[in-house]
Design an enzyme around this catalytic site. Structure first.
Site, short mmCIF file in Angstrom:
data_model
loop_
_atom_site.label_atom_id
_atom_site.label_comp_id
_atom_site.label_asym_id
_atom_site.label_seq_id
_atom_site.Cartn_x
_atom_site.Cartn_y
_atom_site.Cartn_z
N ASP A 27 0.68 -1.21 0.00
CA ASP A 27 0.01 -0.13 0.00
C ASP A 27 0.84 1.20 -0.01
O ASP A 27 1.91 1.26 0.51
CB ASP A 27 -1.12 -0.18 1.35
CG ASP A 27 -2.08 0.97 1.34
OD1 ASP A 27 -2.19 1.43 0.09
OD2 ASP A 27 -2.60 1.37 1.94
N ASN A 75 -10.87 -2.73 -5.38
CA ASN A 75 -9.88 -1.70 -6.11
C ASN A 75 -10.60 -1.42 -7.37
O ASN A 75 -10.29 -0.43 -8.07
CB ASN A 75 -8.61 -2.27 -6.28
CG ASN A 75 -7.52 -2.16 -4.86
OD1 ASN A 75 -6.81 -2.77 -4.51
ND2 ASN A 75 -7.91 -1.00 -4.12
C1 IPE Z 1 -5.16 -2.69 0.14
O1 IPE Z 1 -5.23 -1.35 -0.17
C2 IPE Z 1 -5.45 -3.35 -1.28
C3 IPE Z 1 -3.85 -3.46 -2.05
C4 IPE Z 1 -2.65 -2.96 -1.14
C5 IPE Z 1 -3.78 -4.20 -2.79
P1 IPE Z 1 -6.21 -0.18 -0.51
O2 IPE Z 1 -5.54 1.00 -0.58
O3 IPE Z 1 -7.11 -0.69 -1.54
O4 IPE Z 1 -6.91 -0.10 0.90
P2 IPE Z 1 -7.82 1.04 1.69
O5 IPE Z 1 -8.53 1.66 0.92
O6 IPE Z 1 -6.75 1.85 2.31
O7 IPE Z 1 -8.39 0.29 2.86
C1 IPE Z 2 -1.56 0.16 -3.35
O1 IPE Z 2 -1.30 1.42 -3.34
C2 IPE Z 2 -1.78 -0.30 -4.69
C3 IPE Z 2 -3.25 -0.80 -5.08
C4 IPE Z 2 -4.10 -0.71 -4.19
C5 IPE Z 2 -3.35 -1.35 -6.22
P1 IPE Z 2 -2.71 2.45 -3.33
O2 IPE Z 2 -2.84 3.06 -4.78
O3 IPE Z 2 -3.61 2.11 -2.75
O4 IPE Z 2 -1.92 3.91 -2.74
P2 IPE Z 2 -2.38 4.81 -1.73
O5 IPE Z 2 -3.05 4.17 -0.74
O6 IPE Z 2 -3.58 5.61 -2.40
O7 IPE Z 2 -1.40 5.89 -1.32
MG MG Z 3 -4.32 2.48 -0.60
#
Ligand code: IPE
Ligand code: IPE
Ligand code: MG
Length: 247
Positions: A27, A75
């Site tokens: 993340d 996602n």
């Molecule tokens: C969790 O991260 C999913 C992955 C890293 C693939 P998200 O960014 O989707 O989670 P939330 O929305 O912060 O809970």
């Molecule tokens: C994790 O990084 C990747 C996926 C969920 C695919 P994020 O895209 O959630 O990054 P933040 O949390 O918005 O910084």
């Molecule tokens: Mg995230």
């Protein structure tokens, strides 16, 4: 009660007993890009490169099972261009994994409902799993369109069907049966789950399997997460006293 391999009190990666199964919630890609004034997709590219580096490191130090959360069932809510950029990166990684297949030891698996992906991506996934299934190195579970709740629903449906067919009775349903009908069937539960980016939540990752996992939350965005950070998390894990409800 530290998990030391030998008689020592020095915490180093060489002295500690490693977790058998590690999960990582990758993340923070979006925030990493935002800090640099870049589009979120640039953060995902940087995150994908870091994924390559960290899986190799985990395999080198002898982790047996590694589960990487790449794309959740939630996602898909993201803007179209971001989802498209992520699909492009998945495809690139799969093609690359297939190209480098001869000299690799990693056994690739997917957890999640992969039927949601394009036929092209599904074919690559299938090829990567088939091509690596006889290897004896680290098992890498890539969580793609994975959701812990979705997984439990899937297992429930499978079990309900067996009940309906008269193959089992309601009394036969136990924890082992659930464990045997989820994506990680046959694998040990994760000992350690690492979440970079500083968020204190599971975000639907390995809900069933993580009942007694140790969590290490780190204030580092995924693209900045280094091998040293991995060592820090492993040492942190070794310092924990796992009781599993006992004393
Ligand atoms: C969790 O991260 C999913 C992955 C890293 C693939 P998200 O960014 O989707 O989670 P939330 O929305 O912060 O809970
Ligand atoms: C994790 O990084 C990747 C996926 C969920 C695919 P994020 O895209 O959630 O990054 P933040 O949390 O918005 O910084
Ligand atoms: Mg995230």
């Amino acid at each position: 009660m530290a998990l030391f391999k030998k008689n020592t009190t020095a915490y180093s990666i060489d002295n500690i007993i490693l977790p058998e199964h590690v999960g990582i919630i990758m993340d923070g890609n979006g925030r990493w890009a935002k800090k640099r004034g870049l589009p979120r997709s640039a953060g995902h590219s940087a995150g994908a490169n870091n994924f390559r580096k960290i899986i190799r490191y985990c395999s080198d130090i002898g982790i047996k099972y590694l589960t990487m959360y790449a794309f959740s069932t939630e996602n898909w809510k993201r803007p179209n261009d971001e989802v498209t950029a992520l699909m492009k990166l998945f495809k690139q990684y799969l093609e690359e994994a297939l190209r480098d297949f001869q000299d690799d030891t990693i056994k690739l698996r997917f957890i999640g409902d992969i039927t949601a992906f394009s036929k092209e991506i599904q074919d690559l996934m299938y090829e990567a799993v088939e091509g690596s299934k006889n290897r004896d190195g680290m098992v890498l579970n890539l969580a793609m369109n994975y959701g812990g709740r979705d997984e439990i629903v899937m297992a429930t449906k499978t079990i309900a069907q067996k009940l309906k067919n008269g193959e089992i009775t309601a009394e036969d349903i136990d924890e082992k049966m659930i464990s045997d009908n989820i994506y990680t069937a046959g694998q040990p539960d994760p000992d350690l789950i690492i979440r970079p980016s500083g968020e204190y939540r599971t975000s639907n990752f390995l809900l069933w399997q993580s009942a007694y996992s140790e969590y290490v939350i780190m204030d580092k965005l995924w693209p900045d997460f280094t091998k040293e950070d991995m060592n820090y998390a492993l040492i942190e894990y070794a310092k924990r006293n796992r009781r599993f409800g006992g004393v």
